[in-house]
Design an enzyme around this catalytic site. Structure first.
Site, mmCIF file in Angstrom:
data_model
loop_
_atom_site.group_PDB
_atom_site.id
_atom_site.type_symbol
_atom_site.label_atom_id
_atom_site.label_comp_id
_atom_site.label_asym_id
_atom_site.label_seq_id
_atom_site.Cartn_x
_atom_site.Cartn_y
_atom_site.Cartn_z
ATOM 1 N N SER A 79 0.623 -0.906 0.338
ATOM 2 C CA SER A 79 -0.137 0.292 -0.499
ATOM 3 C C SER A 79 1.224 1.246 -0.148
ATOM 4 O O SER A 79 0.121 2.108 0.140
ATOM 5 C CB SER A 79 -0.638 0.078 1.037
ATOM 6 O OG SER A 79 -0.091 -0.240 2.303
ATOM 7 N N THR A 198 -2.276 3.489 4.273
ATOM 8 C CA THR A 198 -0.770 3.994 3.705
ATOM 9 C C THR A 198 -0.549 4.098 5.226
ATOM 10 O O THR A 198 -0.573 3.796 6.402
ATOM 11 C CB THR A 198 -2.246 6.143 4.691
ATOM 12 O OG1 THR A 198 -2.741 5.330 2.900
ATOM 13 C CG2 THR A 198 -1.128 6.816 3.550
ATOM 14 N N THR A 216 1.511 6.502 0.199
ATOM 15 C CA THR A 216 0.777 5.899 0.092
ATOM 16 C C THR A 216 0.530 5.482 -1.626
ATOM 17 O O THR A 216 1.207 5.722 -2.090
ATOM 18 C CB THR A 216 -0.330 6.631 0.169
ATOM 19 O OG1 THR A 216 -1.517 5.304 0.255
ATOM 20 C CG2 THR A 216 -1.182 7.454 -0.436
ATOM 21 N N ARG A 226 -5.985 8.217 -10.199
ATOM 22 C CA ARG A 226 -7.285 8.988 -8.917
ATOM 23 C C ARG A 226 -5.814 9.540 -8.292
ATOM 24 O O ARG A 226 -4.739 8.632 -7.586
ATOM 25 C CB ARG A 226 -7.683 7.804 -8.469
ATOM 26 C CG ARG A 226 -8.602 8.104 -7.066
ATOM 27 C CD ARG A 226 -7.746 7.413 -6.202
ATOM 28 N NE ARG A 226 -8.746 7.237 -4.957
ATOM 29 C CZ ARG A 226 -7.863 7.015 -4.093
ATOM 30 N NH1 ARG A 226 -6.524 6.725 -3.358
ATOM 31 N NH2 ARG A 226 -8.633 7.820 -2.727
ATOM 32 N N VAL A 227 -5.944 10.300 -7.068
ATOM 33 C CA VAL A 227 -5.266 11.523 -6.190
ATOM 34 C C VAL A 227 -6.523 10.785 -5.163
ATOM 35 O O VAL A 227 -6.953 11.374 -5.053
ATOM 36 C CB VAL A 227 -4.823 12.529 -6.521
ATOM 37 C CG1 VAL A 227 -4.018 12.813 -4.888
ATOM 38 C CG2 VAL A 227 -3.525 12.151 -7.498
ATOM 39 N N GLY A 228 -5.292 10.302 -3.819
ATOM 40 C CA GLY A 228 -6.375 10.338 -2.768
ATOM 41 C C GLY A 228 -6.143 11.598 -1.340
ATOM 42 O O GLY A 228 -5.626 12.518 -2.179
ATOM 43 N N ASP A 229 -6.424 10.915 0.108
ATOM 44 C CA ASP A 229 -5.859 12.099 0.226
ATOM 45 C C ASP A 229 -4.608 12.872 1.051
ATOM 46 O O ASP A 229 -4.275 13.990 1.373
ATOM 47 C CB ASP A 229 -7.359 11.986 2.143
ATOM 48 C CG ASP A 229 -6.526 10.280 3.010
ATOM 49 O OD1 ASP A 229 -5.601 9.833 1.251
ATOM 50 O OD2 ASP A 229 -6.281 10.659 3.602
ATOM 51 N N THR A 249 -5.918 7.325 7.712
ATOM 52 C CA THR A 249 -5.707 6.860 6.527
ATOM 53 C C THR A 249 -6.537 6.097 5.744
ATOM 54 O O THR A 249 -8.283 6.314 6.784
ATOM 55 C CB THR A 249 -4.615 5.331 7.577
ATOM 56 O OG1 THR A 249 -4.051 4.232 6.225
ATOM 57 C CG2 THR A 249 -5.354 4.611 8.430
ATOM 58 N N GLY A 250 -6.715 5.089 5.302
ATOM 59 C CA GLY A 250 -8.109 5.144 4.593
ATOM 60 C C GLY A 250 -8.955 5.791 3.506
ATOM 61 O O GLY A 250 -7.901 5.370 2.397
ATOM 62 N N GLY A 252 -9.489 7.972 1.121
ATOM 63 C CA GLY A 252 -8.893 9.133 1.073
ATOM 64 C C GLY A 252 -10.494 10.552 0.314
ATOM 65 O O GLY A 252 -10.693 11.367 1.496
HETATM 66 N N1 GLY Z 1 -5.774 7.178 2.432
HETATM 67 C C1 GLY Z 1 -5.008 6.742 0.909
HETATM 68 C C2 GLY Z 1 -5.753 7.306 -0.088
HETATM 69 O O1 GLY Z 1 -6.949 7.197 0.128
HETATM 70 O O2 GLY Z 1 -5.309 7.217 -1.144
#
Ligand code: GLY
Length: 338
Positions: A79, A198, A216, A226-229, A249-250, A252
């Site tokens: 991850s 993450t 991450t 795609r981009v997360g948090d 984490t989780g 995003g």
């Molecule tokens: N928390 C990492 C993501 O959603 O990419």
């Protein structure tokens, strides 16, 4: 009678309003420093490297960079960094952010072929007038800074992706991944330990300065781009040296929608403990999703200026690692809504 801090907190809880400009003073006992905390069990190994920096009176920024690099280089960690699960197209794309005690920050988004995105994020912070670089621009910058291109897709992650391809239709359906886990055990839910997570790390050094890092490979089999948090300052990471820091984490998307880590820090500013602040940020997500969060994991982790820490998650199964002068390999289970 309510004191002022408790009044603000009670008011905020009952109204959902956050008072952004009221400063709490985290006074009282002497701070527990240095200390470093990070998400998940694999945080223990990462904390150990961060501790090498902190224990020789090094600074929090160096500590968090060194620490999360352990997870980025870990081939078994699917991850984060090298060995991360790819997107739908079989491409490993990495997100990372870093923040120091002065409020400086840097981030890379959807970076390919570079094993240590956190170090590139730090150079974005230190060597450019910008905060974020994305995609090809981030790669170009990394190469200019001397980083080498590497194949980050390991045999194991390639095999896992090929297995996923057999059942997954190649369709850009939002959250299609979630449907694959309908019958899953809690730890397999999206955002949880074995599905997608993450490393977020927060440190308080012996000078009393704080820094944080978050890195991450993002959600497995995500849409390309795609981009997360994690690389979004305020979402996956936030540090205010007067108050504390938070990371997440989780899944995003839910953290971005709620500017989660900023929210946690602002709640600590109002007098919430780290755990209470993380819980309130989780409750904000649950409230907005109208409780349709049974299949969703988000976890927050926070450290305040006194070296006090706490966490809270939507689902069971979120763990975090703590390293200070008393114990270097402590793992705790985060409390959770379900
Ligand atoms: N928390 C990492 C993501 O959603 O990419």
């Amino acid at each position: 009678m309510l004191n002022r801090r408790r009044f603000i907190k009670t008011t905020a809880l009952s109204t959902g309003i956050i008072v952004l400009n009221s400063k709490c003073t985290l006074s009282g006992k002497s701070p527990n420093k240095p200390i470093v905390i990070s998400t998940w069990d694999f945080g223990v190994a990462a904390n150990a490297d961060a501790w090498k920096v902190l224990n020789r009176n090094g600074n929090a920024l160096d500590a968090v960079e060194q620490g999360v690099k352990v997870a980025e280089a870990d081939i078994k960690n699917q991850s984060v960094g090298y060995g991360g699960l790819p997107d739908r197209d079989g491409i490993v794309t990495l997100d990372a952010s870093i923040m120091d005690h002065l409020g400086n920050c840097g981030a890379v988004l959807a970076l390919e072929q570079i094993k240590h995105p956190i170090s590139v994020a730090r150079l974005v912070m230190e060597k450019t007038p910008h905060v974020m670089l994305a995609g090809n621009g981030a790669l170009q910058f990394a190469l200019e800074q001397g980083f080498k291109k590497e194949n980050l897709l390991t045999e194991k992650s390639k095999k896992d992706w090929e297995i996923w391809l057999k059942t997954a239709k190649y369709e850009p359906v939002s959250n299609i991944e979630n449907k694959l886990y309908d019958q899953a055990a809690p730890e397999m839910l999206p955002g949880n330990q074995y599905n997608h997570d993450t490393i977020g790390m927060l440190a308080l050094d012996s000078s009393g300065n704080m820094a944080g890092a978050c890195t991450t490979s993002g959600m497995a089999y995500k849409l390309h781009g795609r981009v997360g948090d994690s690389p979004i300052i305020g979402a996956g990471l936030y540090v205010d040296n007067e108050i504390g820091g938070a990371t997440s984490t989780g899944v995003g998307e839910e953290v971005v929608r709620n500017v989660g880590s900023f929210l946690v820090v602002e709640l600590m500013r109002q007098g919430y403990s780290p755990e209470e602040a993380c819980k309130e940020a989780v409750m904000r997500i649950i409230h907005k999703k109208n409780k349709s969060t049974k299949k969703l994991q988000v976890g927050f982790l926070a450290l305040n200026k006194n070296g006090e820490y706490g966490a809270y998650a939507i689902q069971k199964g979120f763990s975090y690692a703590i390293c200070d002068s008393k114990k270097q390999d402590l793992i705790l289970k985060g409390k959770s809504y379900y």
